[in-house]
Write a protein that holds these residues in place. Sequence first.
Motif, PDB file in Angstrom:
ATOM      1  N   MET A  67       0.849  -1.201   0.000  1.00 57.68           N
ATOM      2  CA  MET A  67       0.000   0.000   0.000  1.00 57.68           C
ATOM      3  C   MET A  67       0.886   1.254   0.000  1.00 57.68           C
ATOM      4  O   MET A  67       0.983   1.967   0.996  1.00 57.68           O
ATOM      5  CB  MET A  67      -0.934   0.010   1.211  1.00 57.68           C
ATOM      6  CG  MET A  67      -2.045  -1.006   1.145  1.00 57.68           C
ATOM      7  SD  MET A  67      -3.128  -0.811  -0.292  1.00 57.68           S
ATOM      8  CE  MET A  67      -3.899   0.738   0.055  1.00 57.68           C
ATOM      9  N   PRO A  68       1.536   1.521  -1.109  1.00 59.77           N
ATOM     10  CA  PRO A  68       2.383   2.713  -1.172  1.00 59.77           C
ATOM     11  C   PRO A  68       1.540   3.983  -1.165  1.00 59.77           C
ATOM     12  O   PRO A  68       0.359   3.960  -1.516  1.00 59.77           O
ATOM     13  CB  PRO A  68       3.106   2.549  -2.506  1.00 59.77           C
ATOM     14  CG  PRO A  68       2.157   1.750  -3.345  1.00 59.77           C
ATOM     15  CD  PRO A  68       1.475   0.813  -2.383  1.00 59.77           C
ATOM     16  N   GLN A  69       2.147   5.073  -0.763  1.00 59.54           N
ATOM     17  CA  GLN A  69       1.502   6.386  -0.797  1.00 59.54           C
ATOM     18  C   GLN A  69       2.214   7.226  -1.853  1.00 59.54           C
ATOM     19  O   GLN A  69       3.432   7.395  -1.778  1.00 59.54           O
ATOM     20  CB  GLN A  69       1.630   7.091   0.553  1.00 59.54           C
ATOM     21  CG  GLN A  69       0.890   6.457   1.671  1.00 59.54           C
ATOM     22  CD  GLN A  69       1.122   7.216   2.975  1.00 59.54           C
ATOM     23  OE1 GLN A  69       2.097   7.937   3.142  1.00 59.54           O
ATOM     24  NE2 GLN A  69       0.202   7.044   3.913  1.00 59.54           N
ATOM     25  N   PHE A  70       1.462   7.731  -2.816  1.00 61.50           N
ATOM     26  CA  PHE A  70       2.030   8.580  -3.867  1.00 61.50           C
ATOM     27  C   PHE A  70       1.555  10.011  -3.648  1.00 61.50           C
ATOM     28  O   PHE A  70       0.360  10.266  -3.608  1.00 61.50           O
ATOM     29  CB  PHE A  70       1.601   8.097  -5.256  1.00 61.50           C
ATOM     30  CG  PHE A  70       2.076   6.720  -5.588  1.00 61.50           C
ATOM     31  CD1 PHE A  70       3.400   6.499  -5.934  1.00 61.50           C
ATOM     32  CD2 PHE A  70       1.218   5.634  -5.542  1.00 61.50           C
ATOM     33  CE1 PHE A  70       3.858   5.217  -6.239  1.00 61.50           C
ATOM     34  CE2 PHE A  70       1.657   4.357  -5.848  1.00 61.50           C
ATOM     35  CZ  PHE A  70       2.974   4.152  -6.199  1.00 61.50           C
ATOM     36  N   ILE A  95       2.148  -5.412 -10.246  1.00 62.03           N
ATOM     37  CA  ILE A  95       3.193  -4.419  -9.982  1.00 62.03           C
ATOM     38  C   ILE A  95       3.051  -3.988  -8.532  1.00 62.03           C
ATOM     39  O   ILE A  95       2.036  -3.416  -8.141  1.00 62.03           O
ATOM     40  CB  ILE A  95       3.055  -3.212 -10.921  1.00 62.03           C
ATOM     41  CG1 ILE A  95       3.127  -3.682 -12.372  1.00 62.03           C
ATOM     42  CG2 ILE A  95       4.122  -2.173 -10.621  1.00 62.03           C
ATOM     43  CD1 ILE A  95       2.628  -2.681 -13.359  1.00 62.03           C
ATOM     44  N   ARG A  96       4.074  -4.291  -7.762  1.00 59.76           N
ATOM     45  CA  ARG A  96       4.012  -3.995  -6.335  1.00 59.76           C
ATOM     46  C   ARG A  96       5.148  -3.054  -5.941  1.00 59.76           C
ATOM     47  O   ARG A  96       6.308  -3.348  -6.189  1.00 59.76           O
ATOM     48  CB  ARG A  96       4.108  -5.284  -5.534  1.00 59.76           C
ATOM     49  CG  ARG A  96       2.884  -6.143  -5.703  1.00 59.76           C
ATOM     50  CD  ARG A  96       3.030  -7.471  -4.984  1.00 59.76           C
ATOM     51  NE  ARG A  96       1.834  -8.258  -5.099  1.00 59.76           N
ATOM     52  CZ  ARG A  96       1.556  -9.035  -6.145  1.00 59.76           C
ATOM     53  NH1 ARG A  96       2.397  -9.114  -7.143  1.00 59.76           N
ATOM     54  NH2 ARG A  96       0.439  -9.726  -6.172  1.00 59.76           N
ATOM     55  N   PHE A  97       4.775  -1.963  -5.348  1.00 60.73           N
ATOM     56  CA  PHE A  97       5.739  -1.022  -4.792  1.00 60.73           C
ATOM     57  C   PHE A  97       5.852  -1.323  -3.309  1.00 60.73           C
ATOM     58  O   PHE A  97       4.846  -1.616  -2.659  1.00 60.73           O
ATOM     59  CB  PHE A  97       5.245   0.423  -4.948  1.00 60.73           C
ATOM     60  CG  PHE A  97       5.430   1.010  -6.305  1.00 60.73           C
ATOM     61  CD1 PHE A  97       6.537   1.794  -6.584  1.00 60.73           C
ATOM     62  CD2 PHE A  97       4.502   0.801  -7.303  1.00 60.73           C
ATOM     63  CE1 PHE A  97       6.711   2.357  -7.836  1.00 60.73           C
ATOM     64  CE2 PHE A  97       4.659   1.359  -8.552  1.00 60.73           C
ATOM     65  CZ  PHE A  97       5.769   2.132  -8.828  1.00 60.73           C
ATOM     66  N   PRO A  98       7.038  -1.252  -2.744  1.00 58.35           N
ATOM     67  CA  PRO A  98       7.143  -1.388  -1.288  1.00 58.35           C
ATOM     68  C   PRO A  98       6.252  -0.346  -0.608  1.00 58.35           C
ATOM     69  O   PRO A  98       6.026   0.739  -1.155  1.00 58.35           O
ATOM     70  CB  PRO A  98       8.625  -1.116  -1.006  1.00 58.35           C
ATOM     71  CG  PRO A  98       9.316  -1.408  -2.293  1.00 58.35           C
ATOM     72  CD  PRO A  98       8.338  -1.042  -3.376  1.00 58.35           C
ATOM     73  N   ILE A 153      11.042   4.827 -11.235  1.00 65.57           N
ATOM     74  CA  ILE A 153      11.152   4.427  -9.826  1.00 65.57           C
ATOM     75  C   ILE A 153      11.141   2.905  -9.703  1.00 65.57           C
ATOM     76  O   ILE A 153      11.952   2.318  -8.981  1.00 65.57           O
ATOM     77  CB  ILE A 153      10.011   5.042  -8.988  1.00 65.57           C
ATOM     78  CG1 ILE A 153      10.169   6.555  -8.924  1.00 65.57           C
ATOM     79  CG2 ILE A 153       9.988   4.461  -7.582  1.00 65.57           C
ATOM     80  CD1 ILE A 153       8.937   7.252  -8.386  1.00 65.57           C
ATOM     81  N   CYS A 154      10.209   2.259 -10.424  1.00 68.54           N
ATOM     82  CA  CYS A 154      10.133   0.776 -10.403  1.00 68.54           C
ATOM     83  C   CYS A 154      11.476   0.167 -10.784  1.00 68.54           C
ATOM     84  O   CYS A 154      11.948  -0.765 -10.134  1.00 68.54           O
ATOM     85  CB  CYS A 154       9.081   0.269 -11.388  1.00 68.54           C
ATOM     86  SG  CYS A 154       7.401   0.330 -10.841  1.00 68.54           S
TER      87      CYS A 154
END
Length: 179
Positions: A67-70, A95-98, A153-154
């Motif tokens: 659950m990243p915050q953008f 696609i998973r962001f830390p 970023i990815c």
Amino acid sequence: MDIKERWEKALKLTEIIRARILPLSAFESTHMPYIFLAESAMNCGDTVVRTGEVMLERPSIILPFNMPQFEGFEFEKYSALEQDMLTSFLLVRGIRFPSLKYQNKTDTLDIFEGRLKEAIDHYARKLQREENTSTGIVAGPEDCWQYSVLVFICSQVLKSADGDIRTLLDNYKRKDSDL
């Protein structure tokens, strides 16, 4: 254009010209400066230059897994729901962001009087002259710049993952041997 169309356009047309050489920090906030270049939609033959940085930092609250915050990516410009929909959209595609806070800050928005290729060469030489190892150069569509920056970023997160795991294991072994 909806999220799917913007994402697919950015994936198809984004090119990481120069990746950041420095690894991301596993234990501290990381500044990821970038130069985003795009052919101008308004001035044919010119290039839009967006300089900025994305700060990757641990959020002040513990977030659920994936659950990243953008922040600062101007997703709300297109739809109030787009920010929340983006995370779900990416997860569905694997696609998973830390779970970090990804805060974008645009420093400048300018025009380079010349074609995209000339702008790429100009900024690549400039960073090389300055021996700048932390700034990346990304080219992509002007109307999907946010998604192109996310692609950048990815790629940097993936590039750092192996080193991050080694660092975490080394720190764990060092703490274990201190006991």
